[in-house]
Design a protein around this motif. Structure first.
Motif, PDB file in Angstrom:
ATOM      1  N   VAL A  32       0.842  -1.201   0.000  1.00 49.23           N
ATOM      2  CA  VAL A  32       0.000   0.000   0.000  1.00 49.23           C
ATOM      3  C   VAL A  32       0.875   1.249   0.000  1.00 49.23           C
ATOM      4  O   VAL A  32       0.606   2.219  -0.708  1.00 49.23           O
ATOM      5  N   THR A  36       0.513   4.257  -2.728  1.00 45.67           N
ATOM      6  CA  THR A  36       0.101   5.623  -2.392  1.00 45.67           C
ATOM      7  C   THR A  36       1.216   6.616  -2.726  1.00 45.67           C
ATOM      8  O   THR A  36       0.946   7.694  -3.264  1.00 45.67           O
ATOM      9  N   ASP A  40       0.547   9.497  -5.535  1.00 45.45           N
ATOM     10  CA  ASP A  40       0.644  10.865  -5.016  1.00 45.45           C
ATOM     11  C   ASP A  40       1.629  11.678  -5.859  1.00 45.45           C
ATOM     12  O   ASP A  40       1.357  12.817  -6.230  1.00 45.45           O
ATOM     13  N   THR A 142     -12.190  -0.866   0.429  1.00 45.99           N
ATOM     14  CA  THR A 142     -11.196   0.120   0.848  1.00 45.99           C
ATOM     15  C   THR A 142     -10.529   0.686  -0.404  1.00 45.99           C
ATOM     16  O   THR A 142     -10.108  -0.090  -1.280  1.00 45.99           O
ATOM     17  N   THR A 143     -10.490   2.011  -0.472  1.00 41.83           N
ATOM     18  CA  THR A 143      -9.901   2.646  -1.660  1.00 41.83           C
ATOM     19  C   THR A 143      -8.880   3.711  -1.238  1.00 41.83           C
ATOM     20  O   THR A 143      -8.829   4.107  -0.083  1.00 41.83           O
ATOM     21  N   TYR A 144      -8.118   4.163  -2.207  1.00 42.55           N
ATOM     22  CA  TYR A 144      -7.184   5.271  -1.978  1.00 42.55           C
ATOM     23  C   TYR A 144      -7.309   6.266  -3.117  1.00 42.55           C
ATOM     24  O   TYR A 144      -7.362   5.879  -4.295  1.00 42.55           O
ATOM     25  N   ARG A 145      -7.356   7.522  -2.745  1.00 42.72           N
ATOM     26  CA  ARG A 145      -7.456   8.567  -3.752  1.00 42.72           C
ATOM     27  C   ARG A 145      -6.465   9.669  -3.410  1.00 42.72           C
ATOM     28  O   ARG A 145      -6.492  10.182  -2.279  1.00 42.72           O
ATOM     29  N   GLY A 149      -6.871  10.453   0.482  1.00 42.89           N
ATOM     30  CA  GLY A 149      -6.376   9.402   1.372  1.00 42.89           C
ATOM     31  C   GLY A 149      -7.177   8.117   1.300  1.00 42.89           C
ATOM     32  O   GLY A 149      -7.929   7.884   0.341  1.00 42.89           O
ATOM     33  N   LEU A 150      -7.015   7.311   2.353  1.00 49.74           N
ATOM     34  CA  LEU A 150      -7.685   6.007   2.397  1.00 49.74           C
ATOM     35  C   LEU A 150      -9.145   6.184   2.764  1.00 49.74           C
ATOM     36  O   LEU A 150      -9.487   7.020   3.598  1.00 49.74           O
ATOM     37  N   GLU A 171      -9.643   6.901  -8.139  1.00 46.68           N
ATOM     38  CA  GLU A 171      -9.787   6.180  -6.871  1.00 46.68           C
ATOM     39  C   GLU A 171      -9.339   4.738  -7.109  1.00 46.68           C
ATOM     40  O   GLU A 171      -9.911   4.030  -7.938  1.00 46.68           O
TER      41      GLU A 171
END
Ligand code: EPU
Length: 285
Positions: A32, A36, A40, A142-145, A149-150, A171
């Motif tokens: 993860v 990220t 980012d 559960t996602t991350y953008r 954030g998470l 996302e």
């Protein structure tokens, strides 16, 4: 960096279609943190990026992708079963969950037997059959953008439709919890076998394809419309409208994305002319 970077990687190696020009960078992230960090940087530097699963529902252009293609490796490929639920990483294959459910005498995933692709891809496009979809099994995602954030979303809070979901384009789906229910393993096996047999008979499962090309219009079957127009077997370069199912365009060897696009345009024009229907793409272009 916990991952692998491949510059100028042909996307034809990463799509079930075996079609697609080079990604400027193809990056497999294994954790993860690596994911990220990478997205980012792309977001803040304005570098185009896209996350992919197994590439089973995409047609990548012959010119490739002038940015970063992110694939989910090691830590995203695990599945666990706990408290009646599967905890599946977005990079795990949908079929691994289908098979695991069967082994545990659980039901609810029979519709997905033989469906290629990852859990993440299946969720984003709400994969399924005509009337049973993966979304009906989703407890949480559960996602991350980048910038946000998470996030942990409840399945009920996601807007699901026929081959659509409300995840934002940037996302990334990381993992999900899927509900399973106890079921008679003989009933589950019979359903799985019947689904697979029907699809093996009517779909070119062993050839390079992207699955269904178009979505079914309301109340109609696009495969049947294409069939009735006599378009099955029509070829362009290495691409051909499957003689088995009208809504599949197969790569018979050496097909380019342009070959496939030519056939898609032809089908859309013919269906528009004959029925006044504007076909929507199911495949991601
Ligand atoms: N048909 C024809 N000729 C053809 C193809 C189909 O007459 O060339 C007829 C069939 O005989 C049947 C009807 O059209 O009466 C519907 O065909 P089928 O049962 O094959 O289902 P489909 O609507 O074409 C949908 C999904 C598939 C999924 C199958 C099975 C879409 C766009 N496609 O196909 O999903 O596997 O049902 O449940 O919704 C995918 O999404 O990539 C995909 C393959």
């Amino acid at each position: 960096f916990d991952g692998d970077v491949y510059p100028n990687e042909p996307m034809s190696r990463h799509t079930t279609y075996r079609i697609g020009g080079p990604a400027r960078f193809f990056v497999r992230v294994n954790s993860v943190g690596a994911l990220t960090g990478l997205v980012d940087v792309c977001a803040t530097e304005g570098v185009p990026w896209v996350a992919v699963g197994r590439g089973s529902n995409v047609l990548v252009a012959d010119g490739g992708f002038a940015g970063v293609v992110v694939a989910l490796g090691r830590d995203f490929r695990t599945t666990r079963f706990e408290d009646g639920r599967f905890l599946a990483g977005a990079g795990a294959s949908l079929s691994s969950v289908v098979q695991d459910a069967f082994r545990r005498n659980l039901g609810g995933f029979e519709f997905a037997v033989g469906t290629p692709g990852t859990i993440g891809g299946a969720l984003r496009m709400n994969a399924g059959s005509r009337d049973e979809w993966i979304s009906s099994r989703v407890v949480t995602v559960t996602t991350y953008r980048p910038g946000r954030g998470l996030m942990r979303l409840r399945g009920d809070d996601i807007a699901w439709g026929y081959r659509t979901s409300s995840f934002a384009p940037d996302e990334v789906i990381l993992e999900c919890e899927l509900a399973a229910e106890e079921a008679d393993p003989f009933v589950v096996r019979d359903k799985m076998e019947a689904n697979l047999a029907r699809r093996q008979q009517s779909q070119p499962l062993s050839e390079p394809t992207c699955g269904s090309v178009f979505k079914n219009p309301e109340g109609a079957s696009v495969g049947r419309l294409i069939d009735e127009l006599g378009l099955k077997g029509t070829a362009c370069g290495g691409a051909c409208i499957s003689p088995l199912h009208g809504n599949f365009i197969v790569n018979r060897g050496g097909a380019t994305a342009a070959d496939v696009r030519t056939l898609m345009d032809h089908v859309r024009a013919r269906v528009q002319e004959a029925h006044g229907i504007d076909l929507a793409y199911e495949v991601r272009l």
